[in-house]
Design a protein around this motif. Sequence first.
Motif, PDB file in Angstrom:
ATOM      1  N   PHE A   1      53.220  45.050  37.794  1.00  0.00           N
ATOM      2  CA  PHE A   1      52.304  46.141  37.579  1.00  0.00           C
ATOM      3  C   PHE A   1      50.821  45.669  37.578  1.00  0.00           C
ATOM      4  O   PHE A   1      50.039  46.180  38.228  1.00  0.00           O
ATOM      5  N   PHE A   2      50.726  44.585  36.715  1.00  0.00           N
ATOM      6  CA  PHE A   2      49.255  44.140  36.736  1.00  0.00           C
ATOM      7  C   PHE A   2      48.798  43.324  38.039  1.00  0.00           C
ATOM      8  O   PHE A   2      47.700  43.502  38.407  1.00  0.00           O
TER       9      PHE A   2
ATOM     10  N   GLY B   1      58.054  40.428  32.734  1.00  0.00           N
ATOM     11  CA  GLY B   1      58.146  41.732  33.174  1.00  0.00           C
ATOM     12  C   GLY B   1      56.983  42.664  33.739  1.00  0.00           C
ATOM     13  O   GLY B   1      57.365  43.709  34.230  1.00  0.00           O
ATOM     14  N   VAL B   2      55.790  42.399  33.172  1.00  0.00           N
ATOM     15  CA  VAL B   2      54.815  43.272  33.390  1.00  0.00           C
ATOM     16  C   VAL B   2      53.939  42.590  34.560  1.00  0.00           C
ATOM     17  O   VAL B   2      53.035  43.062  34.947  1.00  0.00           O
TER      18      VAL B   2
ATOM     19  N   TYR C   1      49.715  44.610  40.937  1.00  0.00           N
ATOM     20  CA  TYR C   1      49.387  45.891  41.529  1.00  0.00           C
ATOM     21  C   TYR C   1      48.045  46.554  41.623  1.00  0.00           C
ATOM     22  O   TYR C   1      47.152  46.669  42.234  1.00  0.00           O
ATOM     23  N   VAL C   2      47.997  46.677  39.957  1.00  0.00           N
ATOM     24  CA  VAL C   2      46.678  47.417  39.843  1.00  0.00           C
ATOM     25  C   VAL C   2      45.334  46.392  40.193  1.00  0.00           C
ATOM     26  O   VAL C   2      44.099  46.765  40.229  1.00  0.00           O
TER      27      VAL C   2
ATOM     28  N   VAL D   1      45.141  44.502  42.275  1.00  0.00           N
ATOM     29  CA  VAL D   1      44.702  44.472  44.136  1.00  0.00           C
ATOM     30  C   VAL D   1      44.119  45.831  44.446  1.00  0.00           C
ATOM     31  O   VAL D   1      43.329  46.090  45.078  1.00  0.00           O
ATOM     32  N   PHE D   2      44.806  46.862  44.076  1.00  0.00           N
ATOM     33  CA  PHE D   2      44.478  48.284  44.331  1.00  0.00           C
ATOM     34  C   PHE D   2      43.469  48.935  43.459  1.00  0.00           C
ATOM     35  O   PHE D   2      43.043  50.136  43.707  1.00  0.00           O
ATOM     36  N   LEU D   3      43.285  48.515  42.271  1.00  0.00           N
ATOM     37  CA  LEU D   3      42.394  49.063  41.368  1.00  0.00           C
ATOM     38  C   LEU D   3      41.170  48.312  41.077  1.00  0.00           C
ATOM     39  O   LEU D   3      39.965  48.554  40.965  1.00  0.00           O
ATOM     40  N   LEU D   4      41.610  47.054  40.569  1.00  0.00           N
ATOM     41  CA  LEU D   4      40.514  46.292  39.771  1.00  0.00           C
ATOM     42  C   LEU D   4      39.563  45.586  40.838  1.00  0.00           C
ATOM     43  O   LEU D   4      38.194  45.630  40.619  1.00  0.00           O
TER      44      LEU D   4
END
Lengths: 277, 275
Positions: free
Chosen positions: A13-14, A9-10, A16-17, A19-22
């Motif tokens: 989210f992980f 389920g998560v 996405y972050v 690719v676009f944050l970490l």
Amino acid sequence: MRPSGALLGVVPFFAYVTVFLLIPALVVVIGAFVSGGRPTLGNIRALGEPAVTSALWHSVVLSVVTAVVGAVLGAILAYAVSTARPNGVLKRFVTSLCGVLAQFGGVILAFAFLATFSAQGFLTRLLGVGGGGLWLYEWDKGLMLVYLYFQVPLMLIVFLPAVEGLRPQWREATETLGGSTALYWRKVAGPILLPSFIGALLLLFTNAFSAYATAAALVSQGAPLLPLQIGGTFTSEVVLGQEGVGKAMALAMVVVVAIVMTAYAVLDRRASKWLVR
Amino acid sequence: MRRRQDLFRWVVVTLTLVFFGLPLFSMLEFTTRDSAGHRTAATWSALADFGVISTRYPDLRAGFLASVGLAVLTVVVMLVLLVPTMTWVRLRLPGLGRTVEFICLLPLTVPAIVLVVGLTPVYAWVTYFLGGNAIWLSFAYVVLVLPYAYRSLDAGLRAIDVRTLSEAARSLGASWTTVMLKVILPNLRTAVLSASFLAVALTLGEFTIASLFSRTNLQVAMYLIGKSDAQISIAVGLASLVFAFVILFAMSFVGGARSATSPLARLRRNRKELT
């Protein structure tokens, strides 16, 4: 359901972050130490070049000055507004105005200043001071003034809750015990507000330090500030290896902001003790 | 005592309004001036006519439409990403709560200009797969709004009993999708609204990322037009400032007595509270 099923389920989210944050974070951190595919300290060393050190110095001075001036003016304004009726029109008007200016600043503020102070600007014409207007584009004159237009509103918004947390009973208690207004500010309100004030000051510093839009819209010659230097590394026709230097400068910015934000977090924890109502 | 405070307040507020009002008034003065120095409403009547804008300032039209699209897509992606994840973490994976919070607050220490540097290779791929449309900037904007959206959604989730609500729905035979759409989301209405509002505000005011990736949104369009036709871009700037102010001012009344501060004020306050 087994835990492994719950973890599914998560995943979005992980993903996405990542690719676009970490990944961007890693690009900056690793890129600062790589040049042409090989590890190097050259990018970090390039931070010592005069153009970069002076940009960093200008950025820090600009941020410190506008943070201090903005914090003092904003605090006075916050106190003045806090004495108004709690849900009155005045307070709503000022907080809304400050919300807009603190948030939408950017390019529009630069335009507002051109309309006011440039050679064709309203004030220049009104006062009949001809020709001038060049000071507007200098980092230690015009930019400082422009930055105040989003620093003061931000201070009001951040600091108003702290000032409103001052209870009238504290003042009454001081007066009952024979204390003067000056004593109240020095011994009661001052110490209570100090952590909030310094915390807000630090927030204003990072706000000015990371601001890009206003400066980019005003300054067209050279890059006197660190964000403008970073922007320059990939808008100009890239001199080979400049990318790495851009990443090193970005890393330097993150380090400065992270230090200040950590200090802010510590102070804020202390300040919030008095804000519980 | 009371009188002195009143006097002090009026002096300070008046000075402040002059300080902030002067540039705004100058913008108005500048945009209602013709080359001979007479008053004219030409700039504003041009601005009021969308047809004129479209033909004479195609950048402005493109930027305006792009910003509206960006605002919508940013809000949608942000909600789809955060609401189910945060609810799910609360229900099934409470151990992950701290990690999710840390990640969501991380962007606060990353200035937009730094994010641009790191996102360059990522956006090379985005452009490769999806094309160079400005609307894909939403992916970066979602990262920018992450801390603020997380804060307001977190406050919303805290106020309701997610576990009981979802267990009740599940035991009555609802699927997880139904639980999300018909039980959790309606209960989070206020939080979702304020998170969305913050996302819209941030998107409409964004310049750094769009400008450095050479995409045209409203702010970039204003900047570009400012180079050739200062009057129209200053008029657009003033109009959007006034528009934003009117919305904030109106919303401060809708918010009720609970809080005299605007949603944007809450945004900054959230930022302050988040540590």
